[in-house]
Design a protein around this motif. Structure first.
Motif, PDB file in Angstrom:
ATOM      1  N   ILE A   1       9.751  -3.306 -17.166  1.00  0.00           N
ATOM      2  CA  ILE A   1       8.705  -3.001 -18.137  1.00  0.00           C
ATOM      3  C   ILE A   1       7.335  -2.958 -17.466  1.00  0.00           C
ATOM      4  O   ILE A   1       6.505  -2.085 -17.755  1.00  0.00           O
ATOM      5  N   ASN A   2       7.098  -3.877 -16.543  1.00  0.00           N
ATOM      6  CA  ASN A   2       5.813  -3.903 -15.849  1.00  0.00           C
ATOM      7  C   ASN A   2       5.643  -2.710 -14.909  1.00  0.00           C
ATOM      8  O   ASN A   2       4.531  -2.215 -14.724  1.00  0.00           O
ATOM      9  N   ILE A   3       6.726  -2.224 -14.319  1.00  0.00           N
ATOM     10  CA  ILE A   3       6.655  -1.021 -13.485  1.00  0.00           C
ATOM     11  C   ILE A   3       6.329   0.199 -14.348  1.00  0.00           C
ATOM     12  O   ILE A   3       5.532   1.055 -13.957  1.00  0.00           O
ATOM     13  N   ILE A   4       6.939   0.286 -15.533  1.00  0.00           N
ATOM     14  CA  ILE A   4       6.614   1.382 -16.453  1.00  0.00           C
ATOM     15  C   ILE A   4       5.129   1.344 -16.806  1.00  0.00           C
ATOM     16  O   ILE A   4       4.459   2.387 -16.844  1.00  0.00           O
ATOM     17  N   ALA A   5       4.597   0.143 -17.049  1.00  0.00           N
ATOM     18  CA  ALA A   5       3.175  -0.004 -17.360  1.00  0.00           C
ATOM     19  C   ALA A   5       2.302   0.482 -16.202  1.00  0.00           C
ATOM     20  O   ALA A   5       1.270   1.127 -16.401  1.00  0.00           O
ATOM     21  N   THR A   6       2.726   0.177 -14.971  1.00  0.00           N
ATOM     22  CA  THR A   6       1.977   0.613 -13.788  1.00  0.00           C
ATOM     23  C   THR A   6       1.976   2.133 -13.666  1.00  0.00           C
ATOM     24  O   THR A   6       0.934   2.753 -13.406  1.00  0.00           O
ATOM     25  N   LEU A   7       3.123   2.754 -13.860  1.00  0.00           N
ATOM     26  CA  LEU A   7       3.216   4.212 -13.771  1.00  0.00           C
ATOM     27  C   LEU A   7       2.398   4.880 -14.869  1.00  0.00           C
ATOM     28  O   LEU A   7       1.737   5.907 -14.631  1.00  0.00           O
ATOM     29  N   LEU A   8       2.424   4.320 -16.071  1.00  0.00           N
ATOM     30  CA  LEU A   8       1.626   4.858 -17.172  1.00  0.00           C
ATOM     31  C   LEU A   8       0.143   4.810 -16.819  1.00  0.00           C
ATOM     32  O   LEU A   8      -0.610   5.767 -17.061  1.00  0.00           O
ATOM     33  N   GLU A   9      -0.292   3.714 -16.264  1.00  0.00           N
ATOM     34  CA  GLU A   9      -1.690   3.575 -15.870  1.00  0.00           C
ATOM     35  C   GLU A   9      -2.055   4.570 -14.769  1.00  0.00           C
ATOM     36  O   GLU A   9      -3.154   5.152 -14.779  1.00  0.00           O
TER      37      GLU A   9
ATOM     38  N   HIS B   1       0.827  -1.211   0.000  1.00  0.00           N
ATOM     39  CA  HIS B   1       0.000   0.000   0.000  1.00  0.00           C
ATOM     40  C   HIS B   1       0.859   1.258   0.000  1.00  0.00           C
ATOM     41  O   HIS B   1       0.625   2.191  -0.789  1.00  0.00           O
ATOM     42  N   THR B   2       1.880   1.265   0.861  1.00  0.00           N
ATOM     43  CA  THR B   2       2.760   2.436   0.921  1.00  0.00           C
ATOM     44  C   THR B   2       3.564   2.590  -0.359  1.00  0.00           C
ATOM     45  O   THR B   2       3.769   3.715  -0.848  1.00  0.00           O
ATOM     46  N   ALA B   3       4.026   1.476  -0.923  1.00  0.00           N
ATOM     47  CA  ALA B   3       4.778   1.535  -2.179  1.00  0.00           C
ATOM     48  C   ALA B   3       3.919   2.129  -3.292  1.00  0.00           C
ATOM     49  O   ALA B   3       4.402   2.913  -4.123  1.00  0.00           O
ATOM     50  N   ARG B   4       2.631   1.783  -3.305  1.00  0.00           N
ATOM     51  CA  ARG B   4       1.737   2.337  -4.327  1.00  0.00           C
ATOM     52  C   ARG B   4       1.518   3.837  -4.113  1.00  0.00           C
ATOM     53  O   ARG B   4       1.468   4.610  -5.072  1.00  0.00           O
ATOM     54  N   LEU B   5       1.411   4.259  -2.860  1.00  0.00           N
ATOM     55  CA  LEU B   5       1.275   5.693  -2.576  1.00  0.00           C
ATOM     56  C   LEU B   5       2.532   6.445  -3.017  1.00  0.00           C
ATOM     57  O   LEU B   5       2.445   7.561  -3.554  1.00  0.00           O
ATOM     58  N   ARG B   6       3.687   5.839  -2.783  1.00  0.00           N
ATOM     59  CA  ARG B   6       4.944   6.455  -3.227  1.00  0.00           C
ATOM     60  C   ARG B   6       4.987   6.576  -4.751  1.00  0.00           C
ATOM     61  O   ARG B   6       5.444   7.589  -5.289  1.00  0.00           O
ATOM     62  N   ALA B   7       4.488   5.547  -5.444  1.00  0.00           N
ATOM     63  CA  ALA B   7       4.462   5.582  -6.904  1.00  0.00           C
ATOM     64  C   ALA B   7       3.497   6.660  -7.409  1.00  0.00           C
ATOM     65  O   ALA B   7       3.797   7.374  -8.372  1.00  0.00           O
ATOM     66  N   THR B   8       2.344   6.793  -6.763  1.00  0.00           N
ATOM     67  CA  THR B   8       1.376   7.820  -7.162  1.00  0.00           C
ATOM     68  C   THR B   8       1.952   9.217  -6.965  1.00  0.00           C
ATOM     69  O   THR B   8       1.813  10.100  -7.826  1.00  0.00           O
ATOM     70  N   SER B   9       2.618   9.419  -5.837  1.00  0.00           N
ATOM     71  CA  SER B   9       3.263  10.708  -5.578  1.00  0.00           C
ATOM     72  C   SER B   9       4.337  10.993  -6.618  1.00  0.00           C
ATOM     73  O   SER B   9       4.493  12.137  -7.081  1.00  0.00           O
ATOM     74  N   PHE B  10       5.075   9.956  -7.004  1.00  0.00           N
ATOM     75  CA  PHE B  10       6.117  10.124  -8.024  1.00  0.00           C
ATOM     76  C   PHE B  10       5.500  10.532  -9.361  1.00  0.00           C
ATOM     77  O   PHE B  10       6.057  11.376 -10.077  1.00  0.00           O
TER      78      PHE B  10
ATOM     79  N   ASP C   1       9.393 -23.381 -25.259  1.00  0.00           N
ATOM     80  CA  ASP C   1       8.770 -24.246 -24.250  1.00  0.00           C
ATOM     81  C   ASP C   1       9.313 -23.921 -22.867  1.00  0.00           C
ATOM     82  O   ASP C   1      10.524 -23.827 -22.664  1.00  0.00           O
ATOM     83  N   GLY C   2       8.412 -23.749 -21.921  1.00  0.00           N
ATOM     84  CA  GLY C   2       8.812 -23.476 -20.547  1.00  0.00           C
ATOM     85  C   GLY C   2       9.104 -22.027 -20.253  1.00  0.00           C
ATOM     86  O   GLY C   2       9.362 -21.664 -19.110  1.00  0.00           O
ATOM     87  N   LYS C   3       9.057 -21.163 -21.283  1.00  0.00           N
ATOM     88  CA  LYS C   3       9.374 -19.755 -21.068  1.00  0.00           C
ATOM     89  C   LYS C   3       8.226 -18.819 -21.424  1.00  0.00           C
ATOM     90  O   LYS C   3       8.395 -17.606 -21.434  1.00  0.00           O
ATOM     91  N   LYS C   4       7.074 -19.393 -21.741  1.00  0.00           N
ATOM     92  CA  LYS C   4       5.968 -18.547 -22.181  1.00  0.00           C
ATOM     93  C   LYS C   4       5.515 -17.597 -21.087  1.00  0.00           C
ATOM     94  O   LYS C   4       5.032 -16.500 -21.371  1.00  0.00           O
ATOM     95  N   GLY C   5       5.663 -18.010 -19.813  1.00  0.00           N
ATOM     96  CA  GLY C   5       5.291 -17.134 -18.720  1.00  0.00           C
ATOM     97  C   GLY C   5       6.130 -15.872 -18.660  1.00  0.00           C
ATOM     98  O   GLY C   5       5.676 -14.832 -18.176  1.00  0.00           O
ATOM     99  N   GLN C   6       7.351 -15.939 -19.174  1.00  0.00           N
ATOM    100  CA  GLN C   6       8.233 -14.780 -19.175  1.00  0.00           C
ATOM    101  C   GLN C   6       7.849 -13.757 -20.237  1.00  0.00           C
ATOM    102  O   GLN C   6       8.368 -12.642 -20.241  1.00  0.00           O
ATOM    103  N   LEU C   7       6.967 -14.140 -21.149  1.00  0.00           N
ATOM    104  CA  LEU C   7       6.591 -13.248 -22.247  1.00  0.00           C
ATOM    105  C   LEU C   7       5.287 -12.498 -21.977  1.00  0.00           C
ATOM    106  O   LEU C   7       4.915 -11.608 -22.744  1.00  0.00           O
ATOM    107  N   ALA C   8       4.590 -12.858 -20.917  1.00  0.00           N
ATOM    108  CA  ALA C   8       3.302 -12.227 -20.617  1.00  0.00           C
ATOM    109  C   ALA C   8       3.538 -10.934 -19.843  1.00  0.00           C
ATOM    110  O   ALA C   8       3.811 -10.953 -18.642  1.00  0.00           O
ATOM    111  N   LEU C   9       3.453  -9.803 -20.531  1.00  0.00           N
ATOM    112  CA  LEU C   9       3.672  -8.517 -19.889  1.00  0.00           C
ATOM    113  C   LEU C   9       2.398  -8.049 -19.186  1.00  0.00           C
ATOM    114  O   LEU C   9       1.289  -8.425 -19.557  1.00  0.00           O
ATOM    115  N   ARG C  10       2.584  -7.217 -18.185  1.00  0.00           N
ATOM    116  CA  ARG C  10       1.452  -6.636 -17.485  1.00  0.00           C
ATOM    117  C   ARG C  10       0.689  -5.706 -18.428  1.00  0.00           C
ATOM    118  O   ARG C  10       1.281  -4.958 -19.200  1.00  0.00           O
ATOM    119  N   GLY C  11      -0.644  -5.719 -18.345  1.00  0.00           N
ATOM    120  CA  GLY C  11      -1.439  -4.775 -19.123  1.00  0.00           C
ATOM    121  C   GLY C  11      -1.296  -3.367 -18.567  1.00  0.00           C
ATOM    122  O   GLY C  11      -0.733  -3.153 -17.493  1.00  0.00           O
TER     123      GLY C  11
END
Length: 425
Positions: A206-214, A80-89, A265-275
């Motif tokens: 990359i997923n953190i950038i997606a979070t900040l963009l959102e 929760h605090t990390a998200r507040l810090r990100a929003t402030s940023f 094979d076995g790496k498909k999970g690494q390709l699923a980026l956060r929306g």
């Protein structure tokens, strides 16, 4: 640009995009620091011992979750605090209380603090820089356009190369500093790609950038001041551009690994980026549905492309260069979704494409030139195929050993011949 729907321009080295000097400064200033030497010729970083000949890069993505305290330790924060810090940023990024416009260079400097890179370039630094430049220059000059680009925006937000003239052949989106400038984060990602393979920390970044963009998109509707609204849009364009380019670098690495290993094979999970949500009014899925098919060649099957576009790995992907290169090879061919028609299917259902439903399928078996074509048909051995992992190839010797009843398989290598069993490619 010949077609406004297809990006034919690629990134190039310029003062308002990226330069070799910027890459050199990053390599010089963002190096590993070593607390001790475990033995002669060895290096230690974060308690891990490395040999003197290893070239590597590490990325710290814990900017919002941790904070360094005076005694050198780390203070951790709750989610929760990390998200507040990100929003402030995010508010700080677009300067919600600033009275003037925001320079993209200042935006880049602030955003660059989120990720800490450490490089160990043991090869010639100039070689690494040139390889990173080659990678960047394969990218489109700007990302796909956001759906809420203003019809007008102050000149100070436009790239120097276009701000002082009356050029009218380029859209406003293509003239923005935020979409043409290559952020320091992208430059660092390109250097890391040259020096290392796919890293989980690059995916985290990359997923953190997606979070900040959102977050910036979610804050936009409550903005009432016009200047702040412009700064918010420029910040979203900057983050969207950075996210697009970083994911291109990441998938470039993943594709290289797949080519080396012969399979994903076995790496498909690494390709699923956060929306993400690049715009207050549209999710990444909605923007993908609207923009991904722009410039699609007439020859390309609509349903086949829809299967590709809606794959979780491809949500938000930039298909413009893909369409351009596909068109260069197949552009002169008529559509093949329906017999006797020149247009492809709409891609709304396989039932509405004759290639998948209703087509008369011809026997496409391969025959010798002297064969009468009434020979016995070979079938595949499913068990032989399933017992292998990775890329497979037909093994003639084993197939002969099975009395010619079925095709036997072995692992593909540079000594084997790959045969496709898919008739509808």
């Amino acid at each position: 640009m010949a077609n406004s729907d297809v990006c034919t321009d690629l990134l190039s080295r310029r003062s308002d995009t990226f330069t070799t000097d910027r890459l050199a400064i990053i390599l010089k200033n963002e190096k590993f620091s070593y607390g001790h030497r475990a033995n002669a010729g060895a290096r230690a970083y974060s308690g891990v011992i490395y040999g003197p000949s290893e070239m590597r890069c590490e990325i710290d993505t814990g900017y919002f979750e941790f904070e360094q305290v005076d005694d050198g330790g780390l203070r951790s924060f709750s989610n929760h605090t990390a998200r507040l810090r990100a929003t402030s940023f995010c508010r700080k990024l677009y300067g919600h209380d600033a009275p003037v416009s925001i320079a993209v260079s200042d935006l880049d400097a602030t955003f660059s603090k989120v990720f800490r890179f450490k490089f160990e370039p043991l090869e010639n630094s100039q070689t690494i820089i040139e390889q990173a430049c080659d990678l960047l220059e394969r990218m489109p000059a700007w990302p796909p356009e956001l759906d809420d680009t203003p019809t007008a925006i102050p000149l100070e937000y436009r790239a120097p190369s276009v701000a002082g003239n009356a050029r009218r052949d380029a859209r406003l989106w293509e003239q923005l500093q935020a979409t043409t400038y290559v952020s320091s984060t992208v430059l660092r990602a390109a250097l890391s790609a040259v020096m290392d393979s796919v890293q989980p920390s690059l995916l985290d970044m990359i997923n953190i950038i997606a979070t900040l963009l959102e977050m910036v998109s979610q804050l936009a509707p409550i903005i009432t001041d016009v200047r702040t609204s412009w700064r918010s849009f420029i910040t979203r364009a900057f983050l969207w551009t950075t996210w697009q380019r970083c994911q291109l670098i990441y998938f470039h690495l993943a594709a290289n690994d797949a080519m080396i290993e012969g399979s994903l094979d076995g790496k498909k999970g690494q390709l699923a980026l956060r929306g993400t949500m690049p715009s207050p009014r549209a999710t990444i899925h909605e923007i993908s549905k609207k923009c991904a098919g722009l410039g699609k060649p007439a020859y390309m099957c609509g349903w086949n492309f829809e299967l590709l576009r809606t794959n979780p790995v491809c949500i938000g992907a930039d298909f413009r260069m893909f369409h351009q290169r596909y068109h260069a090879v197949f552009g002169s061919f008529p559509a093949r979704c329906f017999a006797g028609r020149s247009h492809a299917c709409k891609g709304d259902s396989p039932q509405n494409c004759q290639r998948f439903h209703g087509m008369a399928i011809e026997n496409q078996s391969a025959h010798d030139q002297i064969c009468s074509r009434d020979c016995r048909q070979l079938i595949w051995d499913e068990l032989s195929y399933q017992t292998l992992s990775g890329a497979r190839a037909v093994c003639p010797k084993q197939s002969e050993g099975s009395a010619g009843e079925s095709l036997q398989y072995c692992n593909a290598s540079d000594q084997t011949l790959a045969i496709s069993h898919v008739w509808s490619q």
